[in-house]
Enzyme design. Sequence first.
Site, PDB file in Angstrom:
ATOM      1  CB  CYS A 218      25.938  79.834 -27.956  1.00  0.00           C
ATOM      2  SG  CYS A 218      27.686  79.487 -28.204  1.00  0.00           S
TER       3      CYS A 218
ATOM      4  CB  CYS B 113      30.253  75.221 -34.211  1.00  0.00           C
ATOM      5  SG  CYS B 113      29.096  76.613 -34.208  1.00  0.00           S
TER       6      CYS B 113
HETATM    7  O1  PYC Z   1      28.635  76.213 -30.229  1.00  0.00           O
HETATM    8  O2  PYC Z   1      26.842  77.006 -31.190  1.00  0.00           O
HETATM    9  C1  PYC Z   1      28.012  77.098 -30.849  1.00  0.00           C
HETATM   10  C2  PYC Z   1      28.754  78.344 -31.158  1.00  0.00           C
HETATM   11  C3  PYC Z   1      28.339  79.401 -31.893  1.00  0.00           C
HETATM   12  C4  PYC Z   1      29.372  80.333 -31.901  1.00  0.00           C
HETATM   13  C5  PYC Z   1      30.408  79.813 -31.163  1.00  0.00           C
HETATM   14  N1  PYC Z   1      30.009  78.589 -30.717  1.00  0.00           N
END
Ligand code: PYC
Length: 311
Positions: free
Chosen positions: A86, A236
């Site tokens: 993550c 993300c």
């Molecule tokens: O930042 O990789 C990320 C992530 C995955 C799910 C929520 N954030």
Amino acid sequence: MIRVIDSHTEGEPTRVIVEGGPDLGEGTVAERALRLEQEHSAFCQSVLLEPRGHDAMVGALLVEPSRPDCVAGVVYFNPVGNLGMCGHATIGLAVTLGFMGRIKEGQHRIETPVGVVEITLHADNSVSVVNVESYRLHRDVQVDVEGYGVVTGDVAWGGNWFFLTDDRPCALKLSELTRLTAFSLSVRKALEKAGITGRDGAWIDHVELLSSAHSEDADARNFVLCPGGAYDRSPCGTGCSAKMACLAEDGKLDAGVEWVQESVIDSCYRLSYQPGERGGVIPTVTGRAFVTAEASLLFHDADPYARGITA
Ligand code: PYC
């Protein structure tokens, strides 16, 4: 009693469990992550779900690393299950470890269930994460989505599995969250129905919608649906890594060149990559995190919602 430190990374929350988590026994972090998912889902839900948290929150359980070159081991989880890696939570974890006095500014290594990642903690609350090797598995996959028609996208790995598509039902903006979420959930359901998976039959649990950026300073914008029904407030980290792999393979971004990815709430990550050893890319993701709370979670025997509110 469970001791936690909360933070947000470009708007996306992380709850680091620093004390009071379940004993996961011996082995690699990957082996212990499996035990957390199989034997302790009630613990994961109780620390993340309402009334103590909410379904956008990602948990980071600190564990002893099995490798001597790592400063910490970590298992990431959300209310649905484990996350392989993550990005936002790794940035949050780095700032949290700094807050705890466990690391200083500079480079460190963290053991995650999908491999070792390198973090650099900078003075301004920003962190650069060198992620695991990321790659595209399938290009231009077509899937028939009920109520929307055929949607075309790529299947790529950035530490989690993603379906990335330029198809979208509306603009990627906060006022359209309901439509963006409904569309992304339908895409995920259609992928499942069509048997489209990641490597070795892995569930594609993240859907990433892409568009041009709103800000002049960014290269692109995204909306990312996480494994439950929550969306990522940040761009993300693992989704950006999957995107780097696609851009590299399409010849749209050279190694070492910066790419700025904007989220649906306008927060940004700065990204770049180096060629990987197995044909993919090694992405670097840079973003900021801030500690928001240091707390003890209390559980009362008579509390009917001690395990969280579940459907
Ligand atoms: O930042 O990789 C990320 C992530 C995955 C799910 C929520 N954030």
